[in-house]
Design an enzyme around this catalytic site. Structure first.
Site, PDB file in Angstrom:
ATOM      1  N   GLN A  52       0.835  -1.197   0.000  1.00  0.00           N
ATOM      2  CA  GLN A  52       0.000   0.000   0.000  1.00  0.00           C
ATOM      3  C   GLN A  52       0.871   1.250   0.000  1.00  0.00           C
ATOM      4  OE1 GLN A  52      -2.570  -2.199   3.313  1.00  0.00           O
ATOM      5  NE2 GLN A  52      -3.340  -0.132   3.021  1.00  0.00           N
TER       6      GLN A  52
ATOM      7  N   PHE B 160      -5.817  -4.225   3.288  1.00  0.00           N
ATOM      8  CA  PHE B 160      -6.564  -4.036   4.541  1.00  0.00           C
ATOM      9  C   PHE B 160      -5.702  -3.454   5.655  1.00  0.00           C
ATOM     10  CE2 PHE B 160      -8.666  -7.624   2.309  1.00  0.00           C
ATOM     11  CZ  PHE B 160      -9.825  -6.953   1.965  1.00  0.00           C
TER      12      PHE B 160
ATOM     13  N   GLU C 233       0.585  -1.800   4.637  1.00  0.00           N
ATOM     14  CA  GLU C 233       0.909  -0.375   4.709  1.00  0.00           C
ATOM     15  C   GLU C 233       2.366  -0.212   5.140  1.00  0.00           C
ATOM     16  OE1 GLU C 233      -1.893   2.041   6.893  1.00  0.00           O
ATOM     17  OE2 GLU C 233      -0.494   3.720   6.988  1.00  0.00           O
TER      18      GLU C 233
ATOM     19  N   ARG D 243      -5.744   7.345  16.830  1.00  0.00           N
ATOM     20  CA  ARG D 243      -7.071   7.242  16.200  1.00  0.00           C
ATOM     21  C   ARG D 243      -8.074   6.597  17.159  1.00  0.00           C
ATOM     22  NH1 ARG D 243      -9.699   7.962  11.158  1.00  0.00           N
ATOM     23  NH2 ARG D 243      -7.866   8.874  10.203  1.00  0.00           N
TER      24      ARG D 243
ATOM     25  N   ARG E  70      -7.860  -1.934   8.596  1.00  0.00           N
ATOM     26  CA  ARG E  70      -9.120  -1.239   8.286  1.00  0.00           C
ATOM     27  C   ARG E  70      -9.789  -0.604   9.519  1.00  0.00           C
ATOM     28  NH1 ARG E  70     -13.084  -4.100   3.890  1.00  0.00           N
ATOM     29  NH2 ARG E  70     -13.783  -2.206   2.866  1.00  0.00           N
TER      30      ARG E  70
ATOM     31  N   PHE F 291      -7.980   1.312  11.604  1.00  0.00           N
ATOM     32  CA  PHE F 291      -6.744   1.867  12.158  1.00  0.00           C
ATOM     33  C   PHE F 291      -6.922   2.361  13.597  1.00  0.00           C
ATOM     34  CE2 PHE F 291      -3.033   4.775  12.081  1.00  0.00           C
ATOM     35  CZ  PHE F 291      -2.126   4.013  11.365  1.00  0.00           C
TER      36      PHE F 291
ATOM     37  N   ALA G 232      -6.026   5.142   5.480  1.00  0.00           N
ATOM     38  CA  ALA G 232      -6.905   6.108   6.139  1.00  0.00           C
ATOM     39  C   ALA G 232      -8.104   6.475   5.250  1.00  0.00           C
ATOM     40  CB  ALA G 232      -6.131   7.359   6.563  1.00  0.00           C
TER      41      ALA G 232
ATOM     42  N   GLU H 281     -12.908   2.497   5.096  1.00  0.00           N
ATOM     43  CA  GLU H 281     -12.852   1.940   6.444  1.00  0.00           C
ATOM     44  C   GLU H 281     -14.111   2.109   7.301  1.00  0.00           C
ATOM     45  OE1 GLU H 281      -9.236   4.371   7.018  1.00  0.00           O
ATOM     46  OE2 GLU H 281      -8.503   2.627   8.103  1.00  0.00           O
TER      47      GLU H 281
HETATM   48  N1  MTE Z   1     -11.192  -3.044  -0.102  1.00  0.00           N
HETATM   49  C1  MTE Z   1     -10.618  -4.123  -0.691  1.00  0.00           C
HETATM   50  N2  MTE Z   1     -11.315  -4.799  -1.614  1.00  0.00           N
HETATM   51  N3  MTE Z   1      -9.363  -4.529  -0.357  1.00  0.00           N
HETATM   52  C2  MTE Z   1      -8.623  -3.871   0.602  1.00  0.00           C
HETATM   53  O1  MTE Z   1      -7.484  -4.254   0.878  1.00  0.00           O
HETATM   54  N4  MTE Z   1      -8.543  -2.014   2.217  1.00  0.00           N
HETATM   55  C3  MTE Z   1      -9.326  -1.125   3.060  1.00  0.00           C
HETATM   56  C4  MTE Z   1     -10.366  -0.363   2.233  1.00  0.00           C
HETATM   57  N5  MTE Z   1     -11.097  -1.262   1.384  1.00  0.00           N
HETATM   58  C5  MTE Z   1      -9.215  -2.739   1.244  1.00  0.00           C
HETATM   59  C6  MTE Z   1     -10.516  -2.348   0.834  1.00  0.00           C
HETATM   60  C7  MTE Z   1      -8.518  -0.146   3.785  1.00  0.00           C
HETATM   61  S1  MTE Z   1      -7.748  -0.628   5.203  1.00  0.00           S
HETATM   62  C8  MTE Z   1      -8.395   1.150   3.367  1.00  0.00           C
HETATM   63  S2  MTE Z   1      -7.517   2.270   4.269  1.00  0.00           S
HETATM   64  C9  MTE Z   1      -9.002   1.612   2.119  1.00  0.00           C
HETATM   65  O2  MTE Z   1      -9.683   0.580   1.424  1.00  0.00           O
HETATM   66  C10 MTE Z   1      -7.897   2.180   1.241  1.00  0.00           C
HETATM   67  O3  MTE Z   1      -8.348   2.558   0.006  1.00  0.00           O
HETATM   68  P1  MTE Z   1      -9.081   3.962  -0.290  1.00  0.00           P
HETATM   69  O4  MTE Z   1      -8.422   4.993   0.541  1.00  0.00           O
HETATM   70  O5  MTE Z   1      -8.871   4.136  -1.734  1.00  0.00           O
HETATM   71  O6  MTE Z   1     -10.511   3.757   0.104  1.00  0.00           O
HETATM   72 MO1  MOS Z   2      -6.221   1.173   5.969  1.00  0.00          MO
HETATM   73  S1  MOS Z   2      -5.994   0.339   7.814  1.00  0.00           S
HETATM   74  O1  MOS Z   2      -5.819   2.770   6.596  1.00  0.00           O
HETATM   75  O2  MOS Z   2      -4.773   0.664   5.237  1.00  0.00           O
END
Ligand code: MTE
Ligand code: MOS
Length: 789
Positions: free
Chosen positions: A218, A249, A253, A331, A363, A365, A538, A739
């Site tokens: 990420q 997820f 990161e 957070r 997810r 955080f 985030a 998230e």
């Molecule tokens: N959705 C899918 N399909 N796969 C993922 O790994 N990660 C989540 C969320 N949705 C994730 C997901 C997490 S932890 C975050 S922070 C956000 O997606 C990151 O992407 P965005 O900022 O573009 O929403």
């Molecule tokens: Mo999502 S826990 O901020 O990668």
């Protein structure tokens, strides 16, 4: 029309792909949907291997806390097919991959701090050989006493960071004066990210000191920096690339770093391409997870359930190093309010140093861990007062007025005014559409006539702050190329992990240039294209990268608009970009034709773009500021049935309402809500991490660690987006969705608790821990039975 385009043209909303249609606000299929379902999508392990590619595996610590007395790797080296065995001594630069604090060695040197900590690397001509050989290392340890739980860490004052403290008002006095008091403890478990694609890096040495690393991450920029330090080269020598992840997820990161650094230094050392791919067991044993939390609280409240004073200690299991535990705890502290105004509050947050995996982003955080504590407290207050928890939730909600002063009840405990509160309207709507009251009555009747099966219902709200709470991370860059055939290539700093970021960014660019979506393509994230990017985390991926890509596209549009205005002999302001055409009144030209003219006229047809989120600031010492650009809201209702003899349970129906603002892609957003709901439900119910008394994680595969399956999804699942527009100038007034919906299944946990409470006619608070596994449910049922006798 190609197959992808066919797929884009879903008919869920008007305007998709049709003339006059809008690129944003339309339910296009995920940009890789066709590739995903046909198996054509390329993940890091699918990249054709270069000739000479070697495979690495890690040799892991078998002790939770010990000094390394000696390492004998002769048996490893002797395995046919093993090319090299490397230790920390072979790292040319710094043996370090800590995300914020430098307390995370790539390979352990003389101290091991958890079972699973990497000590050496085996590089062989096959993945299997490397893995088998890695088990043959003979390591002599001198054992030290391990600390394994957050409460044990707290008792020993063993922390990875100094404790945090946030106070507003005088919670102690408010507690002492309150007519009702509540004191208690609560424990919430951690969670394995369980991305379907495990951690992986494939490092390819380039000429000179160059290194090209394909990494499932990420955070490509941070991987680039770590690799440069480990190799003792400059950032410009290192290229990190990620086309897509099979899920991150949060687990990729910071913690993709180990895999990236090991593959890179092995490749540098051997001058051959090296791939390091973790098998599921190794991935789960080596990498950090969601932090489990332990809470001790003291709450004063009035006879209506209004919270007057709240004091809480939150202790997380950080694991052996700091990693992202500091920001996760911040957070958690900033989400202890969830949707509620807390006038007098005192929070202490401690990141317990334990001899376990270094816990990391997952997810939400820390937000989920902060918010579930107040929800647990409200649930207790309601039962103590004999009220429906929804009533107690409502009276504690933030005020919806913009007034100032304590009466307005709209300033958070960290000093940010809540300017966009819609929780009242959203909960009212959900209460009505879910038929909450009627179902509450039906459930009461069911429970009165059933002794073994008990039903439960709960409605829980979510308010979630959007932005990195480290202000400088809220920036993004993009690069947009318009080619002379009118097609557009977009590169931005965000990474695609299935969440649909590339689809949404492509929609934003298509909208800016008035193009059909299939004219725009996003390519792999690449540190040589956009520099110094932030993690895709985030939930800010689209907010940041969408704005940056829009900024780039609008600069190109402006140049094209000037040319068109000149040609048509009209004002620039009258030029429109829509339907693959550029027009003004009766004048019109195909986008592609105008692009060709621009090229011939030597006009720049590509642009960079940049965005930084306005208004955010944060003082980490006082824990006060304006850390979030805006809030996303939501609520969910869950109805469950439990079997009080076996502890089995089933989610019968779930209704979720989520505020995605002006949704950029309603179908993708609804998918994010559904996925987050089920993932959060897994965290709070079936997913139990279990370490044995020596500190060994025993739940390191799907056989022992139970993530939700399709059969756990409710047969009746109603997900809706709330009609709203972001009051802040976010990208097309949308709101983040990644998230916050993970907090919606709090409703499942509290519905289970409601069902358990029915065993004692709702008179006692069931001591239900999370995850509410069948064992935990049975324990709570027993405790309720014992209490009423
Ligand atoms: N959705 C899918 N399909 N796969 C993922 O790994 N990660 C989540 C969320 N949705 C994730 C997901 C997490 S932890 C975050 S922070 C956000 O997606 C990151 O992407 P965005 O900022 O573009 O929403
Ligand atoms: Mo999502 S826990 O901020 O990668």
């Amino acid at each position: 029309m190609n197959k992808q385009t066919e797929l884009f043209m879903t008919d869920t909303l008007p305007g998709s792909g049709t003339p006059g249609g809008k690129a944003v606000g339309t339910s296009y299929a995920h940009e890789s949907a066709y590739l995903h379902v046909t198996g054509e999508a390329t993940y890091t392990d699918d990249i054709p291997e270069l000739q000479g590619t070697l495979h690495a595996a890690l040799g892991l610590s078998q002790k939770a806390h010990a000094k390394i007395v000696s390492i004998d790797l002769s048996k490893v080296q002797a395995v046919p097919g093993v090319v090299a065995v490397l230790t920390a001594a072979d790292i040319p630069g710094e043996n370090q991959c800590g995300a914020i604090i430098r307390d995370d060695p790539v390979l352990a040197e003389d101290l091991v701090q958890y079972i699973g900590q990497p000590i050496f690397v085996v590089i062989a001509n096959s993945h299997d050989t490397a893995r088998r050989a890695a088990r043959l290392g003979v390591i002599e340890y001198e054992e030290l006493p391990p600390i394994l739980t957050p409460r044990a860490a707290h008792a020993a004052q063993s922390y990875v960071l100094p404790p945090m403290h946030l106070q507003r008002g005088d919670a102690a006095t408010a507690f002492a004066a309150a007519p009702n008091k509540l004191q208690g403890k609560f424990d919430v478990g951690g969670q394995e990210q369980f991305y379907l694609e495990g951690q992986i890096s494939y490092a390819i040495p380039k000429e000179g000191s160059g290194m090209h690393v394909h990494c499932s991450t990420q955070h490509p920029s941070e991987m680039q920096h770590h690799i440069a330090h480990v190799l003792h080269v400059s950032s410009h020598d290192v290229l990190v690339e990620c086309r897509r992840m099979g899920g991150g997820f949060g687990g990729k990161e910071s913690q993709s770093a180990l895999w990236a650094c090991v593959a890179a230094f092995s490749a540098a050392r051997l001058r051959r391409p090296v791939k390091l791919r973790a098998d599921r067991d190794d991935d789960m044993i080596v990498t950090g997870k969601r932090h489990c939390f332990a809470y001790d609280y003291e709450i004063g409240y009035d006879n209506n359930g209004l919270i007057l004073g709240a004091r809480i200690d939150m202790i997380s299991r950080a694991g052996f190093s700091a990693d992202l535990s500091g920001p996760v705890a911040t957070r958690a502290v900033c989400h202890f309010d969830n949707a509620y105004y807390l006038s007098d509050v005192e929070i202490h947050a401690m990141c317990g140093k334990t001899n376990t995996q270094s816990n990391t982003a997952f997810r939400g955080f820390g937000g989920p861990q902060g918010a579930i504590a107040i929800e647990y407290i409200i649930d207790e207050i309601a039962r103590n007062l004999g009220k429906d928890a929804l009533e107690v939730r409502r009276i504690n909600f933030y005020g919806s007025s913009d007034g100032d002063g304590p009466d307005a009840r709209n300033v958070t405990h960290y000093g940010q005014k809540v300017e966009d509160n819609i929780i009242h309207a959203l909960v009212d709507e959900l209460e009505a559409t879910s038929e909450y009251q009627a179902r509450r009555n039906a459930i009461n009747a069911f429970n009165a006539s059933n002794t073994i099966l008990k039903k439960g219902l709960a409605l829980t709200p979510v308010k979630f702050g959007i932005s990195f709470n480290v202000p400088h991370l809220n920036q993004a860059g993009a690069l947009v190329h318009v080619y002379t055939d009118g097609s557009v290539l977009v590169n931005h700093g965000g990474t695609e992990m299935g969440q649909g970021l590339n689809t949404k960014v492509a929609q934003v660019v298509a909208q800016a240039l008035g193009l059909q979506l299939d004219k725009v393509r996003c390519t792999a994230t690449d540190t040589s294209k956009v520099a110094n990017t932030s993690a895709t985390a985030a939930s800010t991926g689209t907010d940041l990268n969408g704005k940056a890509a829009q900024h780039a596209a609008l600069q190109i549009r402006d140049r094209l608009a000037s040319l068109a205005a000149q040609r048509f002999g009209v004002e620039v302001a009258s030029i429109r970009f829509a339907d693959d055409k550029v027009s003004s009144g009766a004048h019109s030209i195909d986008f592609q034709e105008l692009v060709m003219l621009a090229y011939t006229a030597r006009i720049q047809l590509w642009s960079d773009g940049f965005y930084s989120t306005p208004r955010v600031h944060w003082n980490s010492k006082t824990m006060q500021g304006h850390p979030f650009y805006y809030y996303a809201y939501g609520a969910a209702v869950a109805e469950v049935v439990i079997d009080t003899l076996t502890g089995e349970w089933k989610l019968l129906r779930a209704d979720a309402l989520y505020d995605a603002g002006e949704a950029l892609n309603p179908a993708i957003d609804a998918g994010q809500v559904e996925g987050a709901f089920i993932q959060g439900m897994g965290w709070l119910t079936t997913e139990e991490l279990w370490w044995n008394k020596d500190g060994k994680l025993m739940t390191h595969a799907p056989s022992t660690y139970k993530i939700p399956a399709i059969s756990d999804c409710p047969a009746d699942f109603r997900v809706k987006l709330f009609k709203n527009s972001n009051v802040q100038d976010s990208i097309h007034r949308s709101k983040a969705v990644g998230e916050p919906p993970l907090l919606l299944p709090f409703s499942v946990f509290f519905a289970i608790r409601d069902a358990v409470a029915a065993v004692g006619n709702n008179r006692v608070n069931p001591p239900l821990r999370a995850p509410a596994t069948s064992e935990a449910i049975l324990d709570a049922v027993d405790a309720v039975r014992a209490a009423i006798q």
